[in-house]
Scaffold this motif. Sequence first.
Motif, PDB file in Angstrom:
ATOM      1  N   MET A  86      52.218  85.822  -8.782  1.00  0.00           N
ATOM      2  CA  MET A  86      53.192  86.173  -7.746  1.00  0.00           C
ATOM      3  C   MET A  86      52.415  86.770  -6.382  1.00  0.00           C
ATOM      4  SD  MET A  86      55.984  89.230  -8.060  1.00  0.00           S
ATOM      5  CE  MET A  86      57.305  88.419  -8.784  1.00  0.00           C
ATOM      6  N   LYS A  87      53.110  86.448  -5.188  1.00  0.00           N
ATOM      7  CA  LYS A  87      52.705  87.143  -4.054  1.00  0.00           C
ATOM      8  C   LYS A  87      53.746  87.508  -3.258  1.00  0.00           C
ATOM      9  CE  LYS A  87      49.861  86.980  -0.072  1.00  0.00           C
ATOM     10  NZ  LYS A  87      49.091  87.915   0.011  1.00  0.00           N
ATOM     11  N   ILE A  88      53.884  88.688  -2.819  1.00  0.00           N
ATOM     12  CA  ILE A  88      55.034  89.260  -1.816  1.00  0.00           C
ATOM     13  C   ILE A  88      54.562  89.513  -0.441  1.00  0.00           C
ATOM     14  CG2 ILE A  88      56.350  91.180  -1.714  1.00  0.00           C
ATOM     15  CD1 ILE A  88      55.856  91.877  -4.364  1.00  0.00           C
ATOM     16  N   GLU A  89      55.478  88.897   0.320  1.00  0.00           N
ATOM     17  CA  GLU A  89      55.354  88.973   1.797  1.00  0.00           C
ATOM     18  C   GLU A  89      56.461  89.726   2.173  1.00  0.00           C
ATOM     19  OE1 GLU A  89      55.124  84.948   3.160  1.00  0.00           O
ATOM     20  OE2 GLU A  89      53.007  84.835   2.366  1.00  0.00           O
ATOM     21  N   ILE A  90      56.239  90.606   3.193  1.00  0.00           N
ATOM     22  CA  ILE A  90      57.500  91.150   3.936  1.00  0.00           C
ATOM     23  C   ILE A  90      57.475  91.090   5.398  1.00  0.00           C
ATOM     24  CG2 ILE A  90      57.390  93.226   2.432  1.00  0.00           C
ATOM     25  CD1 ILE A  90      55.896  94.811   4.315  1.00  0.00           C
ATOM     26  N   ASP A  91      58.515  90.952   5.893  1.00  0.00           N
ATOM     27  CA  ASP A  91      58.884  90.909   7.469  1.00  0.00           C
ATOM     28  C   ASP A  91      59.432  92.264   7.960  1.00  0.00           C
ATOM     29  OD1 ASP A  91      59.711  90.539   9.959  1.00  0.00           O
ATOM     30  OD2 ASP A  91      60.915  88.276   9.514  1.00  0.00           O
ATOM     31  N   GLU A  92      58.329  92.893   8.539  1.00  0.00           N
ATOM     32  CA  GLU A  92      58.849  94.229   9.009  1.00  0.00           C
ATOM     33  C   GLU A  92      59.704  94.340  10.100  1.00  0.00           C
ATOM     34  OE1 GLU A  92      55.461  96.446  10.169  1.00  0.00           O
ATOM     35  OE2 GLU A  92      54.413  96.414   8.184  1.00  0.00           O
ATOM     36  N   ASP A  93      59.894  93.158  10.663  1.00  0.00           N
ATOM     37  CA  ASP A  93      60.649  93.249  11.952  1.00  0.00           C
ATOM     38  C   ASP A  93      62.231  92.991  11.508  1.00  0.00           C
ATOM     39  OD1 ASP A  93      59.000  93.201  13.843  1.00  0.00           O
ATOM     40  OD2 ASP A  93      58.540  91.149  14.090  1.00  0.00           O
ATOM     41  N   ARG A  94      62.428  92.538  10.207  1.00  0.00           N
ATOM     42  CA  ARG A  94      63.801  92.307   9.583  1.00  0.00           C
ATOM     43  C   ARG A  94      64.089  93.484   9.076  1.00  0.00           C
ATOM     44  NH1 ARG A  94      65.084  86.363   7.311  1.00  0.00           N
ATOM     45  NH2 ARG A  94      67.056  87.163   7.621  1.00  0.00           N
ATOM     46  N   CYS A  95      63.362  94.387   8.510  1.00  0.00           N
ATOM     47  CA  CYS A  95      63.792  95.288   7.798  1.00  0.00           C
ATOM     48  C   CYS A  95      64.393  96.371   8.524  1.00  0.00           C
ATOM     49  CB  CYS A  95      62.198  96.161   7.331  1.00  0.00           C
ATOM     50  SG  CYS A  95      62.547  97.498   6.287  1.00  0.00           S
ATOM     51  N   ILE A  96      65.496  96.879   7.744  1.00  0.00           N
ATOM     52  CA  ILE A  96      66.435  97.945   8.214  1.00  0.00           C
ATOM     53  C   ILE A  96      66.436  99.443   7.925  1.00  0.00           C
ATOM     54  CG2 ILE A  96      68.073  95.992   9.145  1.00  0.00           C
ATOM     55  CD1 ILE A  96      69.822  96.898   6.475  1.00  0.00           C
ATOM     56  N   GLY A  97      65.275  99.568   7.092  1.00  0.00           N
ATOM     57  CA  GLY A  97      65.094 100.641   6.194  1.00  0.00           C
ATOM     58  C   GLY A  97      65.967 101.064   5.279  1.00  0.00           C
ATOM     59  N   ALA A  98      66.759 100.153   4.610  1.00  0.00           N
ATOM     60  CA  ALA A  98      67.745 100.778   3.496  1.00  0.00           C
ATOM     61  C   ALA A  98      67.250 101.353   2.238  1.00  0.00           C
ATOM     62  CB  ALA A  98      68.690  99.408   3.083  1.00  0.00           C
ATOM     63  N   GLY A  99      65.845 101.101   1.952  1.00  0.00           N
ATOM     64  CA  GLY A  99      65.123 101.699   0.958  1.00  0.00           C
ATOM     65  C   GLY A  99      65.507 100.889  -0.332  1.00  0.00           C
TER      66      GLY A  99
ATOM     67  N   ASP B 209      57.379 106.956   6.906  1.00  0.00           N
ATOM     68  CA  ASP B 209      58.363 108.299   7.114  1.00  0.00           C
ATOM     69  C   ASP B 209      58.902 108.162   8.542  1.00  0.00           C
ATOM     70  OD1 ASP B 209      57.380 109.453   4.785  1.00  0.00           O
ATOM     71  OD2 ASP B 209      55.817 110.445   5.330  1.00  0.00           O
ATOM     72  N   GLU B 210      58.214 107.510   9.450  1.00  0.00           N
ATOM     73  CA  GLU B 210      58.859 107.725  10.879  1.00  0.00           C
ATOM     74  C   GLU B 210      60.186 106.948  11.152  1.00  0.00           C
ATOM     75  OE1 GLU B 210      55.258 104.933  11.129  1.00  0.00           O
ATOM     76  OE2 GLU B 210      55.805 106.807  10.117  1.00  0.00           O
ATOM     77  N   ASP B 211      60.058 105.855  10.398  1.00  0.00           N
ATOM     78  CA  ASP B 211      61.407 104.710  10.781  1.00  0.00           C
ATOM     79  C   ASP B 211      61.935 104.101   9.537  1.00  0.00           C
ATOM     80  OD1 ASP B 211      59.266 102.933  10.208  1.00  0.00           O
ATOM     81  OD2 ASP B 211      59.222 102.090  12.184  1.00  0.00           O
ATOM     82  N   GLY B 212      61.426 104.183   8.422  1.00  0.00           N
ATOM     83  CA  GLY B 212      61.693 103.866   7.075  1.00  0.00           C
ATOM     84  C   GLY B 212      61.499 102.533   6.679  1.00  0.00           C
ATOM     85  N   VAL B 213      60.734 101.915   7.475  1.00  0.00           N
ATOM     86  CA  VAL B 213      60.206 100.225   7.565  1.00  0.00           C
ATOM     87  C   VAL B 213      59.591 100.482   6.049  1.00  0.00           C
ATOM     88  CG1 VAL B 213      59.108  98.447   8.608  1.00  0.00           C
ATOM     89  CG2 VAL B 213      60.557  99.765   9.872  1.00  0.00           C
ATOM     90  N   VAL B 214      59.867  99.179   5.516  1.00  0.00           N
ATOM     91  CA  VAL B 214      59.257  98.877   4.340  1.00  0.00           C
ATOM     92  C   VAL B 214      57.490  98.884   4.355  1.00  0.00           C
ATOM     93  CG1 VAL B 214      59.223  96.420   4.285  1.00  0.00           C
ATOM     94  CG2 VAL B 214      59.099  97.491   2.106  1.00  0.00           C
ATOM     95  N   VAL B 215      56.735  99.179   3.308  1.00  0.00           N
ATOM     96  CA  VAL B 215      55.372  99.260   3.329  1.00  0.00           C
ATOM     97  C   VAL B 215      55.064  98.676   2.215  1.00  0.00           C
ATOM     98  CG1 VAL B 215      53.227 100.531   3.001  1.00  0.00           C
ATOM     99  CG2 VAL B 215      55.184 101.469   4.561  1.00  0.00           C
ATOM    100  N   LEU B 216      54.302  97.578   1.980  1.00  0.00           N
ATOM    101  CA  LEU B 216      53.882  96.683   0.807  1.00  0.00           C
ATOM    102  C   LEU B 216      52.774  97.569   0.175  1.00  0.00           C
ATOM    103  CD1 LEU B 216      54.511  94.418  -1.131  1.00  0.00           C
ATOM    104  CD2 LEU B 216      52.944  93.082   0.588  1.00  0.00           C
ATOM    105  N   LEU B 217      52.829  98.059  -1.027  1.00  0.00           N
ATOM    106  CA  LEU B 217      51.855  98.668  -1.644  1.00  0.00           C
ATOM    107  C   LEU B 217      50.980  97.711  -2.603  1.00  0.00           C
ATOM    108  CD1 LEU B 217      53.689 101.724  -2.952  1.00  0.00           C
ATOM    109  CD2 LEU B 217      52.459 101.609  -1.000  1.00  0.00           C
ATOM    110  N   ASP B 218      51.596  96.719  -2.925  1.00  0.00           N
ATOM    111  CA  ASP B 218      50.711  95.614  -3.787  1.00  0.00           C
ATOM    112  C   ASP B 218      51.330  94.407  -3.488  1.00  0.00           C
ATOM    113  OD1 ASP B 218      49.341  94.412  -5.752  1.00  0.00           O
ATOM    114  OD2 ASP B 218      49.924  95.784  -7.494  1.00  0.00           O
ATOM    115  N   ALA B 219      50.750  93.451  -2.828  1.00  0.00           N
ATOM    116  CA  ALA B 219      51.201  91.962  -2.627  1.00  0.00           C
ATOM    117  C   ALA B 219      50.879  91.168  -3.764  1.00  0.00           C
ATOM    118  CB  ALA B 219      50.300  91.504  -1.544  1.00  0.00           C
ATOM    119  N   SER B 220      50.402  91.413  -4.728  1.00  0.00           N
ATOM    120  CA  SER B 220      50.222  90.833  -6.087  1.00  0.00           C
ATOM    121  C   SER B 220      50.468  91.705  -7.253  1.00  0.00           C
ATOM    122  CB  SER B 220      48.780  89.909  -6.072  1.00  0.00           C
ATOM    123  OG  SER B 220      48.707  88.974  -4.891  1.00  0.00           O
TER     124      SER B 220
END
Length: 65
Positions: free
Chosen positions: A1-14, A28-39
Amino acid sequence: MKIEIDEDRCIGAGQCVLAAEAVFDQRDEDGVVVLLDASPAPEHQDAARQAAALCPAAAIAVRED
């Protein structure tokens, strides 16, 4: 499994963090997702899939390699 995120699409819903805190976090500053583990390890993969499904902005892509 490989995970990718699009920070530009993220709305910070959590929803990703609630579903898979071992895989995702939020800035913390804007709620945008941070990927901790891509695999993520097998024990976190179902939660990662759920997080992608729950994301209201469709900012998380899961590739099954």
